[in-house]
Motif scaffolding. Structure first.
Motif, mmCIF file in Angstrom:
data_model
loop_
_atom_site.group_PDB
_atom_site.id
_atom_site.type_symbol
_atom_site.label_atom_id
_atom_site.label_comp_id
_atom_site.label_asym_id
_atom_site.label_seq_id
_atom_site.Cartn_x
_atom_site.Cartn_y
_atom_site.Cartn_z
ATOM 1 N N LYS A 12 0.832 -1.215 0.000
ATOM 2 C CA LYS A 12 0.000 0.000 0.000
ATOM 3 C C LYS A 12 0.857 1.252 0.000
ATOM 4 N N SER A 13 1.923 1.238 0.759
ATOM 5 C CA SER A 13 2.825 2.381 0.799
ATOM 6 C C SER A 13 3.447 2.633 -0.575
ATOM 7 N N LYS A 14 3.857 1.557 -1.250
ATOM 8 C CA LYS A 14 4.444 1.681 -2.590
ATOM 9 C C LYS A 14 3.417 2.188 -3.598
ATOM 10 N N VAL A 15 2.182 1.726 -3.476
ATOM 11 C CA VAL A 15 1.115 2.178 -4.371
ATOM 12 C C VAL A 15 0.822 3.663 -4.106
ATOM 13 N N LEU A 16 0.795 4.060 -2.853
ATOM 14 C CA LEU A 16 0.546 5.475 -2.520
ATOM 15 C C LEU A 16 1.674 6.375 -3.037
ATOM 16 N N ASP A 17 2.902 5.886 -2.998
ATOM 17 C CA ASP A 17 4.012 6.650 -3.590
ATOM 18 C C ASP A 17 3.790 6.825 -5.089
ATOM 19 N N CYS A 110 -12.243 -2.585 -16.420
ATOM 20 C CA CYS A 110 -10.889 -2.743 -15.908
ATOM 21 C C CYS A 110 -9.916 -1.999 -16.806
ATOM 22 N N ILE A 111 -8.942 -1.345 -16.185
ATOM 23 C CA ILE A 111 -7.817 -0.755 -16.899
ATOM 24 C C ILE A 111 -6.561 -1.264 -16.190
ATOM 25 N N CYS A 112 -5.663 -1.891 -16.939
ATOM 26 C CA CYS A 112 -4.443 -2.430 -16.347
ATOM 27 C C CYS A 112 -3.270 -1.478 -16.559
ATOM 28 N N PHE A 113 -2.418 -1.416 -15.551
ATOM 29 C CA PHE A 113 -1.211 -0.599 -15.585
ATOM 30 C C PHE A 113 -0.015 -1.513 -15.352
ATOM 31 N N ASN A 114 0.765 -1.701 -16.395
ATOM 32 C CA ASN A 114 1.900 -2.603 -16.363
ATOM 33 C C ASN A 114 3.185 -1.770 -16.364
ATOM 34 N N PRO A 115 4.055 -1.942 -15.361
ATOM 35 C CA PRO A 115 5.300 -1.174 -15.365
ATOM 36 C C PRO A 115 6.193 -1.479 -16.572
ATOM 37 N N ASN A 116 5.884 -2.557 -17.291
ATOM 38 C CA ASN A 116 6.655 -2.901 -18.489
ATOM 39 C C ASN A 116 6.067 -2.300 -19.772
ATOM 40 N N ASP A 117 4.919 -1.611 -19.674
ATOM 41 C CA ASP A 117 4.352 -0.952 -20.847
ATOM 42 C C ASP A 117 5.309 0.136 -21.324
ATOM 43 N N GLU A 118 5.315 0.380 -22.610
ATOM 44 C CA GLU A 118 6.259 1.346 -23.184
ATOM 45 C C GLU A 118 5.577 2.543 -23.828
ATOM 46 N N VAL A 119 4.328 2.815 -23.478
ATOM 47 C CA VAL A 119 3.655 3.981 -24.028
ATOM 48 C C VAL A 119 4.115 5.221 -23.264
ATOM 49 N N ILE A 121 4.451 9.839 -23.381
ATOM 50 C CA ILE A 121 4.133 11.140 -23.964
ATOM 51 C C ILE A 121 5.387 11.984 -23.811
ATOM 52 N N ASP A 122 5.974 12.367 -24.921
ATOM 53 C CA ASP A 122 7.201 13.169 -24.904
ATOM 54 C C ASP A 122 8.254 12.583 -23.963
ATOM 55 N N GLY A 123 8.374 11.264 -23.935
ATOM 56 C CA GLY A 123 9.388 10.602 -23.131
ATOM 57 C C GLY A 123 8.966 10.246 -21.713
ATOM 58 N N PHE A 124 7.811 10.741 -21.256
ATOM 59 C CA PHE A 124 7.352 10.402 -19.908
ATOM 60 C C PHE A 124 6.393 9.219 -19.973
ATOM 61 N N ASN A 125 6.731 8.154 -19.261
ATOM 62 C CA ASN A 125 5.915 6.952 -19.217
ATOM 63 C C ASN A 125 5.436 6.755 -17.783
ATOM 64 N N ALA A 126 4.223 7.213 -17.495
ATOM 65 C CA ALA A 126 3.675 7.118 -16.133
ATOM 66 C C ALA A 126 3.577 5.670 -15.678
ATOM 67 N N ARG A 127 3.241 4.775 -16.584
ATOM 68 C CA ARG A 127 3.060 3.369 -16.222
ATOM 69 C C ARG A 127 4.371 2.717 -15.767
ATOM 70 N N SER A 128 5.486 3.172 -16.303
ATOM 71 C CA SER A 128 6.777 2.573 -15.950
ATOM 72 C C SER A 128 7.129 2.805 -14.478
ATOM 73 N N HIS A 129 6.498 3.759 -13.843
ATOM 74 C CA HIS A 129 6.748 4.054 -12.430
ATOM 75 C C HIS A 129 5.915 3.180 -11.487
ATOM 76 N N ALA A 130 4.958 2.430 -12.034
ATOM 77 C CA ALA A 130 4.107 1.581 -11.190
ATOM 78 C C ALA A 130 4.974 0.547 -10.467
ATOM 79 N N PRO A 131 4.740 0.371 -9.173
ATOM 80 C CA PRO A 131 5.561 -0.581 -8.428
ATOM 81 C C PRO A 131 5.203 -2.044 -8.721
ATOM 82 N N TYR A 132 4.035 -2.246 -9.306
ATOM 83 C CA TYR A 132 3.523 -3.591 -9.594
ATOM 84 C C TYR A 132 2.630 -3.510 -10.818
#
Length: 170
Positions: A12-17, A110-119, A121-132
């Motif tokens: 939970k702490s990692k998700v909140l971060d 459902c919407i899935c967020f995979n830290p391995n996704d490579e989408v 915007i201008d080099g920023f990948n929000a999904r890559s920061h997901a802890p899980y």
């Protein structure tokens, strides 16, 4: 011999971060946060954050608990010993949506967020920061309303066609 630490300790702490990243305004999203709605949900205690471990329960058990709750949406941490590749995200998301529909939860999406996704915007990948690997469940009505609200802003302006197509995958 040292025992390896469970990667889901303090999840939970990692998700909140991670939510801290998602709720921070960014130029890539027209000055809005990557997820403009998660901040108010957290602040109002309306986001269910839980772990989904297939060895302990089914995803439908988690969906049922969310559906019967007062939460506006749910974010489930997917426990998995295997790494889910960027190629797995959309198929798994589709599978979850079909399963929910087939079991009386067609009003949810459902919407899935995979830290391995490579989408990005201008080099920023929000999904890559997901802890899980994260599974977000919300009502279709709420997601449609959110999309219509964002369409009236500059939120989508910097997204390329590939990203826009990725987001509209149902």
């Amino acid at each position: 011999m040292t025992k390896s630490k469970c990667p889901y300790t303090n999840f939970k702490s990692k998700v909140l971060d991670y939510i801290g990243i998602l709720r921070t305004p960014r130029k890539e999203y027209g000055g809005l946060p990557a997820c403009p709605f998660v901040g108010p949900e957290i602040d109002n205690g309306k986001l269910m954050i839980d772990k989904f471990d297939p060895n302990e329960s089914t995803l439908l058990d988690k969906v049922k608990a969310y559906n019967e709750s007062d939460y506006d949406s749910a974010l489930f941490v997917q426990v998995s010993e295997e790494v889910l590749s960027k190629f797995d995200t959309v198929g798994y998301q589709d599978y979850i949506n079909r399963t929910m529909k087939d079991n009386g939860y067609g009003h949810l999406k459902c919407i899935c967020f995979n830290p391995n996704d490579e989408v990005d915007i201008d080099g920023f990948n929000a999904r890559s920061h997901a802890p899980y690997f994260l599974i977000n469940i919300a009502t279709r009505k709420a997601l449609d309303k959110a999309h219509k609200t964002l369409a009236k802003t500059k939120y989508y302006d910097n997204m390329n066609q590939k990203y826009l197509k990725y987001l509209h995958k149902d």
